[in-house]
Design an enzyme around this catalytic site. Structure first.
Site, PDB file in Angstrom:
ATOM      1  N   ARG A  25      20.255  60.654  25.810  1.00 50.95           N
ATOM      2  CA  ARG A  25      19.072  59.698  25.698  1.00 50.95           C
ATOM      3  C   ARG A  25      18.331  59.413  24.494  1.00 50.95           C
ATOM      4  O   ARG A  25      18.424  60.438  23.719  1.00 50.95           O
ATOM      5  CB  ARG A  25      17.971  59.862  26.947  1.00 50.95           C
ATOM      6  CG  ARG A  25      18.852  59.838  28.470  1.00 50.95           C
ATOM      7  CD  ARG A  25      17.568  60.239  29.171  1.00 50.95           C
ATOM      8  NE  ARG A  25      17.906  60.273  30.852  1.00 50.95           N
ATOM      9  CZ  ARG A  25      18.441  61.485  31.153  1.00 50.95           C
ATOM     10  NH1 ARG A  25      18.488  62.506  30.472  1.00 50.95           N
ATOM     11  NH2 ARG A  25      18.915  61.294  32.798  1.00 50.95           N
TER      12      ARG A  25
ATOM     13  N   LYS B 223      14.890  64.412  30.717  1.00 47.46           N
ATOM     14  CA  LYS B 223      14.302  63.673  32.053  1.00 47.46           C
ATOM     15  C   LYS B 223      14.206  64.628  33.035  1.00 47.46           C
ATOM     16  O   LYS B 223      15.176  65.378  33.500  1.00 47.46           O
ATOM     17  CB  LYS B 223      15.061  62.312  32.178  1.00 47.46           C
ATOM     18  CG  LYS B 223      14.429  61.427  33.166  1.00 47.46           C
ATOM     19  CD  LYS B 223      15.220  60.259  33.648  1.00 47.46           C
ATOM     20  CE  LYS B 223      14.525  59.253  34.399  1.00 47.46           C
ATOM     21  NZ  LYS B 223      15.141  58.114  34.602  1.00 47.46           N
TER      22      LYS B 223
ATOM     23  N   HIS C 124      20.937  52.981  24.856  1.00 48.50           N
ATOM     24  CA  HIS C 124      21.326  53.369  26.144  1.00 48.50           C
ATOM     25  C   HIS C 124      22.649  52.935  26.790  1.00 48.50           C
ATOM     26  O   HIS C 124      23.208  53.656  27.430  1.00 48.50           O
ATOM     27  CB  HIS C 124      20.102  53.091  27.177  1.00 48.50           C
ATOM     28  CG  HIS C 124      20.173  53.977  28.419  1.00 48.50           C
ATOM     29  ND1 HIS C 124      19.543  55.443  28.532  1.00 48.50           N
ATOM     30  CD2 HIS C 124      20.612  53.872  29.748  1.00 48.50           C
ATOM     31  CE1 HIS C 124      19.631  56.196  29.178  1.00 48.50           C
ATOM     32  NE2 HIS C 124      20.508  55.322  30.247  1.00 48.50           N
TER      33      HIS C 124
ATOM     34  N   ARG D 244      25.223  55.644  26.007  1.00 48.31           N
ATOM     35  CA  ARG D 244      25.401  56.654  27.288  1.00 48.31           C
ATOM     36  C   ARG D 244      26.260  56.394  28.175  1.00 48.31           C
ATOM     37  O   ARG D 244      27.017  57.111  28.978  1.00 48.31           O
ATOM     38  CB  ARG D 244      23.725  56.991  27.537  1.00 48.31           C
ATOM     39  CG  ARG D 244      23.630  58.093  28.556  1.00 48.31           C
ATOM     40  CD  ARG D 244      22.227  58.323  28.945  1.00 48.31           C
ATOM     41  NE  ARG D 244      22.194  58.864  30.328  1.00 48.31           N
ATOM     42  CZ  ARG D 244      21.963  60.208  30.632  1.00 48.31           C
ATOM     43  NH1 ARG D 244      22.330  61.164  29.577  1.00 48.31           N
ATOM     44  NH2 ARG D 244      21.565  60.834  31.849  1.00 48.31           N
TER      45      ARG D 244
ATOM     46  N   HIS E  62      22.463  64.308  35.669  1.00 46.84           N
ATOM     47  CA  HIS E  62      22.016  63.641  36.754  1.00 46.84           C
ATOM     48  C   HIS E  62      22.061  64.611  37.977  1.00 46.84           C
ATOM     49  O   HIS E  62      22.969  65.328  38.238  1.00 46.84           O
ATOM     50  CB  HIS E  62      23.182  62.514  37.361  1.00 46.84           C
ATOM     51  CG  HIS E  62      23.231  61.404  36.617  1.00 46.84           C
ATOM     52  ND1 HIS E  62      24.219  60.436  36.310  1.00 46.84           N
ATOM     53  CD2 HIS E  62      22.410  60.819  35.633  1.00 46.84           C
ATOM     54  CE1 HIS E  62      24.093  59.691  35.546  1.00 46.84           C
ATOM     55  NE2 HIS E  62      23.021  59.764  35.046  1.00 46.84           N
TER      56      HIS E  62
ATOM     57  N   TYR F  29      29.283  54.410  37.839  1.00 50.41           N
ATOM     58  CA  TYR F  29      30.409  54.246  36.782  1.00 50.41           C
ATOM     59  C   TYR F  29      31.685  53.958  37.219  1.00 50.41           C
ATOM     60  O   TYR F  29      32.506  53.437  36.873  1.00 50.41           O
ATOM     61  CB  TYR F  29      30.440  55.480  35.787  1.00 50.41           C
ATOM     62  CG  TYR F  29      28.978  55.869  35.057  1.00 50.41           C
ATOM     63  CD1 TYR F  29      28.643  54.896  34.271  1.00 50.41           C
ATOM     64  CD2 TYR F  29      28.406  56.654  35.492  1.00 50.41           C
ATOM     65  CE1 TYR F  29      27.528  54.847  33.679  1.00 50.41           C
ATOM     66  CE2 TYR F  29      27.002  56.932  34.577  1.00 50.41           C
ATOM     67  CZ  TYR F  29      26.769  55.876  33.789  1.00 50.41           C
ATOM     68  OH  TYR F  29      25.397  55.889  33.127  1.00 50.41           O
TER      69      TYR F  29
END
Length: 514
Positions: free
Chosen positions: A370, A395, A459, A462, A485, A494
């Protein structure tokens, strides 16, 4: 401006003050007319014929302005020119190069400022096919305003007024307009030809960061306010309560989350400036949500953030009941992310000449970082022996390890010898953390240079990292760990955008012989 008269006018039902016309308006009805005679029995009321130029400038039905055939209709709307033309590749290519142009989705036309050579260029290009649907409004600018107007690129004048406002004078740029409109109570003044925003420390910091990232020169000054002069643009702006700010800090929320919550909550409390916060009802909160959806047309994401910010105050700060925030949440749209092909990523990298900038983009793509993770990387976070990048405090305050490409490592060694960073891997001109906006700007320039037509952001790299790994046969579980994640469902998106396997499926149309 007589207080007695103003109090009388305020008693009229539906009376409103118009700053642009500098007069009071009341509804054109029998009831309003009767109440006007009651309040002002001594006045002689005459019927006035409307000015044709004003009548012509009223908002039209934009659907009626579309031309027939190859003609081009233009309509002067305030200080802008609206272009109504049928889709034509040659016309659109020409219109796109005009200064300050953008496509207005609501009016379904092209919009550009009525300044510079825009009108002359339109007349030269379209010739007799150009049809004016009205005449431009007259515009008289005072000498005082003329002196303040910015005539050179890369300069912004910031003037502090006596009523806690900031006046911003700068040349038109679409990115600036988008940024200023996101600020609380940011508004444009046609009279002063400048932007007005509240004067707060938070907004000053945002302005400084935005323009410093673009290498703009900021000229600050203070306006002398004469006594007994009524000040315009005086919104009743309420700042975020101290206890709200303190609670966010004590809960150890990230700086970005604090900024988002405070911004949403400040918008909410300024929607009810005359209300005591503790007395705002659930119905009024729902009314505010309706205002966000119907009038401001905010995204589902912003609506959710606004609910969370309001909920945080009543639940965490006041310890209130759920009745305060039992609000319907919007359905979250399932939007597939934009993904660049490997060839497009290559073109973007090749378009960046600056070594430092190239290393940033290489690191983001090679490790699926990120933008916040990139600028917070320290020299010690690069593990060249294990070929890993240690991402700290990402995050959700989670650490993780991700990939370090051998090609990136070679570039980083050259960069390190040339730039000699001290603490952070990528430092700003004055040291410290590199500006987020600067990374976004350099990526935008690279995309334009590489002729990328997709709506790509930093982004997007990514998303491309994850998709390209999946297409090369990497297990989804490993991709989840590399991206950081928490849930595998987040990573599974994805699988919906990968081309792996899709190339083996043929459309049924290919079987038809025609």
């Amino acid at each position: 401006k007589d207080k007695m008269l103003i109090e009388k006018v305020k008693k009229l039902e539906g009376a409103t003050w118009s700053q642009s016309s500098n007069c009071w308006h009341i509804p054109y009805s029998k009831e309003a007319y009767a109440s006007l005679l009651e309040v002002f029995p001594e006045l002689k009321i005459e019927k006035q014929v409307p000015n044709t130029s004003i009548a012509e400038s009223k908002t039209p039905d934009f659907n009626t302005l579309f031309p027939k055939g190859d003609f081009c209709n233009i309509f002067f709307y305030g200080q802008r020119i609206l272009i109504f033309v049928k889709p034509n590749e040659v016309y659109i290519e020409f219109i796109k190069v005009l200064h300050g142009v953008f496509f207005d989705k609501d009016k379904r036309c092209w919009s550009l400022p009525n300044e510079g050579n825009n009108l002359i260029l339109l007349e030269k290009f379209f010739g007799p096919k150009l049809l004016r649907k009205n005449e431009p409004p007259s515009r008289e600018i005072s000498n005082a305003v003329k002196r303040l107007l910015v005539k050179e690129e890369g300069v912004v004048k910031i003037i502090r007024t006596g009523d806690r406002q900031l006046k911003l004078y700068l040349k038109y740029e679409k990115a600036h307009v988008k940024f200023i409109r996101k600020l609380p109570y940011g508004k444009w003044s046609n009279e002063m030809l400048c932007w007005f925003v509240p004067h707060t420390e938070a907004i000053l910091k945002q302005l400084s960061e935005h323009f410093a990232a673009l290498n703009y020169r900021m000229e600050y000054s203070e306006e002398r306010v004469r006594k007994n002069v009524e000040l315009k643009f005086r919104p009743k702006f309420i700042e975020c309560p101290k206890e709200y700010d303190e609670k966010l800090i004590l809960k150890r929320y990230s700086p970005n989350t604090i900024k988002t919550y405070k911004g949403c909550f400040v918008d909410f409390i300024n929607f009810y400036p005359d209300k005591v916060l503790d007395e705002i009802t659930e119905g009024e909160i729902k009314a505010y949500m309706m205002h966000l959806v119907e009038e401001r047309k905010v995204s589902e994401s912003y609506q959710n953030q606004a609910i969370n910010a309001i909920k945080f105050y009543y639940e965490k700060v006041l310890g209130g009941d759920r009745k305060y925030y039992n609000i319907d949440r919007p359905f979250k749209p399932k939007i597939l992310p934009v993904v660049l092909s490997e060839e497009e990523v290559k073109r973007i990298i090749q378009a960046i000449g600056n070594l430092k900038h190239r290393c940033m983009i290489l690191l983001i793509y090679s490790g699926g970082l990120r933008i916040s993770e990139l600028i917070n990387l320290k020299i010690s976070d690069i593990d060249s022996k294990r070929m890993m990048i240690h991402v700290k405090g990402a995050k959700g305050k989670k650490d993780r390890m991700t990939l370090l490409s051998e090609k990136v490592l070679l570039q980083l060694r050259i960069y390190f010898k040339e730039y000699k960073p001290k603490e952070y891997l990528f430092e700003g001109q004055a040291g410290g953390i590199y500006a987020t906006r600067s990374v976004q700007t350099l990526f935008e320039h690279a995309c334009r240079k590489a002729k990328i037509i997709k709506e790509a952001t930093v982004h997007t790299l990514r998303h491309s990292f994850a998709t390209h790994l999946l297409e090369s046969g990497t297990d989804l579980r490993y991709i989840q760990v590399l991206l950081g994640h928490e849930s595998s469902k987040t990573t599974e998106i994805y699988t919906h955008i990968t081309s792996k396997g899709m190339d083996q499926i043929k459309s049924p149309l290919d079987k038809l012989d025609f």
